[in-house]
Design an enzyme around this catalytic site. Sequence first.
Site, PDB file in Angstrom:
ATOM      1  N   GLY A 147      -4.150   0.463  -1.580  1.00  0.00           N
ATOM      2  CA  GLY A 147      -4.625   1.120  -2.788  1.00  0.00           C
ATOM      3  C   GLY A 147      -4.369   2.613  -2.749  1.00  0.00           C
ATOM      4  O   GLY A 147      -3.802   3.124  -1.787  1.00  0.00           O
ATOM      5  N   LYS A 202       6.080   1.108  -2.451  1.00  0.00           N
ATOM      6  CA  LYS A 202       5.853   2.241  -3.356  1.00  0.00           C
ATOM      7  C   LYS A 202       6.272   3.558  -2.717  1.00  0.00           C
ATOM      8  O   LYS A 202       6.555   4.537  -3.425  1.00  0.00           O
ATOM      9  CB  LYS A 202       4.396   2.283  -3.822  1.00  0.00           C
ATOM     10  CG  LYS A 202       3.344   2.250  -2.724  1.00  0.00           C
ATOM     11  CD  LYS A 202       3.067   3.582  -2.089  1.00  0.00           C
ATOM     12  CE  LYS A 202       2.083   3.463  -0.957  1.00  0.00           C
ATOM     13  NZ  LYS A 202       1.869   4.719  -0.223  1.00  0.00           N
ATOM     14  N   SER A 265       1.391  13.860  -1.361  1.00  0.00           N
ATOM     15  CA  SER A 265       2.137  12.731  -0.807  1.00  0.00           C
ATOM     16  C   SER A 265       3.367  13.234  -0.067  1.00  0.00           C
ATOM     17  O   SER A 265       4.201  13.947  -0.639  1.00  0.00           O
ATOM     18  CB  SER A 265       2.567  11.786  -1.943  1.00  0.00           C
ATOM     19  OG  SER A 265       3.616  10.935  -1.535  1.00  0.00           O
ATOM     20  N   ASN A 267       5.922  11.557   0.876  1.00  0.00           N
ATOM     21  CA  ASN A 267       7.143  10.974   0.320  1.00  0.00           C
ATOM     22  C   ASN A 267       7.558  11.675  -0.970  1.00  0.00           C
ATOM     23  O   ASN A 267       8.736  11.971  -1.174  1.00  0.00           O
ATOM     24  CB  ASN A 267       6.930   9.474   0.081  1.00  0.00           C
ATOM     25  CG  ASN A 267       6.763   8.714   1.377  1.00  0.00           C
ATOM     26  OD1 ASN A 267       7.692   8.580   2.147  1.00  0.00           O
ATOM     27  ND2 ASN A 267       5.558   8.230   1.631  1.00  0.00           N
ATOM     28  N   GLU A 292       7.576   7.260   5.784  1.00  0.00           N
ATOM     29  CA  GLU A 292       7.605   5.817   5.571  1.00  0.00           C
ATOM     30  C   GLU A 292       8.559   5.458   4.431  1.00  0.00           C
ATOM     31  O   GLU A 292       9.192   4.401   4.446  1.00  0.00           O
ATOM     32  CB  GLU A 292       6.196   5.297   5.267  1.00  0.00           C
ATOM     33  CG  GLU A 292       5.248   5.295   6.453  1.00  0.00           C
ATOM     34  CD  GLU A 292       5.601   4.246   7.492  1.00  0.00           C
ATOM     35  OE1 GLU A 292       6.565   3.466   7.297  1.00  0.00           O
ATOM     36  OE2 GLU A 292       4.912   4.209   8.527  1.00  0.00           O
TER      37      GLU A 292
END
Length: 346
Positions: A147, A202, A265, A267, A292
């Site tokens: 989540g 994601k 984040s 990413n 990741e």
Amino acid sequence: MGIIKPTGIIGAGAFGVVIANVAASKGKVLLYTRERHLAEKAQSTRKIRGYDLEPNVEMTWDVQELCDRCDLVMPIVPSTAFRKTIRSFAPFLTPRHFVIHGTKGFDVPIERGGDWKNIKLKRKDVNTMSEVILQESSVLRIGCLSGPNLSSEIRDGQPTATVVASSYQEVVDAGKRALSTDSFQVFGSRELLGAELAGALKNGLAIGSGILAGHGFGKNIQAILLTRGLVEMVNLGKVMGSTSNAFLGSAGIGDLIATATSEDSRNYSLGYRIGKGEDLQKATDGSLILTEGVRTLRIVNQLIRHYRIHLPIFKTLHAVTTEGYPVERALKFLMTYPYDVDVDFV
């Protein structure tokens, strides 16, 4: 299973510490780091890596102590270190334990800095963290924490929700008891594989979202990337054995929105730097440690070949991120790609 015994958290990184502090509002917590001097210092100073520790958090560096004292164990370590970590705990983990991991990524048989170009991965080579736990230990009752979990917001006490997914209702219930607070709501799901796949996939799209922002594109095309990317997540999930359900909830759309739009984040931030014109080497500051999302794009590129499926967004993001494919050409390709329908999985 009540919360008389401490909740065991394996991994004292940023997210591990944040989750330990959340659980500490409900009961005792045993937080593990393999570095003895770090555990002893944190126990004394009540700080670790710049984070304050709640009074109910006790530090340990002893693997057996954590397994003996805790029924609920939560490994929260990078995917590249996950299998090695579970192997070290496996002799002391038993079927009585509930293990809910908080790691979003895949386990693959390639070491850091390995030759991704010449390796050919099949489904049996790409494992979720729950599959690693089953392979390496005698634990049966397994779940995952998924989540929208931006650790900086959880640390600051901002309201959020998360998902504990498991095939076992008692594991879901244990996760809710251990973690649910007024500002940290825990939803349950029985879609374990879907939640794990959504949490990993994601990250690749978050890089793409950052690339668009860094290149100066607006919210319209960002929204298209994420919605079309979600379709590709679902399609890959289906051939890997999942249903579409988990991708449409907090572990899917919710996590995707948070990770792909926030500067907190890693990413998204990496993608932003690539969008500004930096190559992967520079954008990672010369580090061999990949986010990741980069690992995910490389792994998905292998799965595309294995399953012989069309995932144009993931394929293109892999080319832009790891092969230096120009952003403008990539966007032109995706804008003219012959999509037949908008949504075909509901």
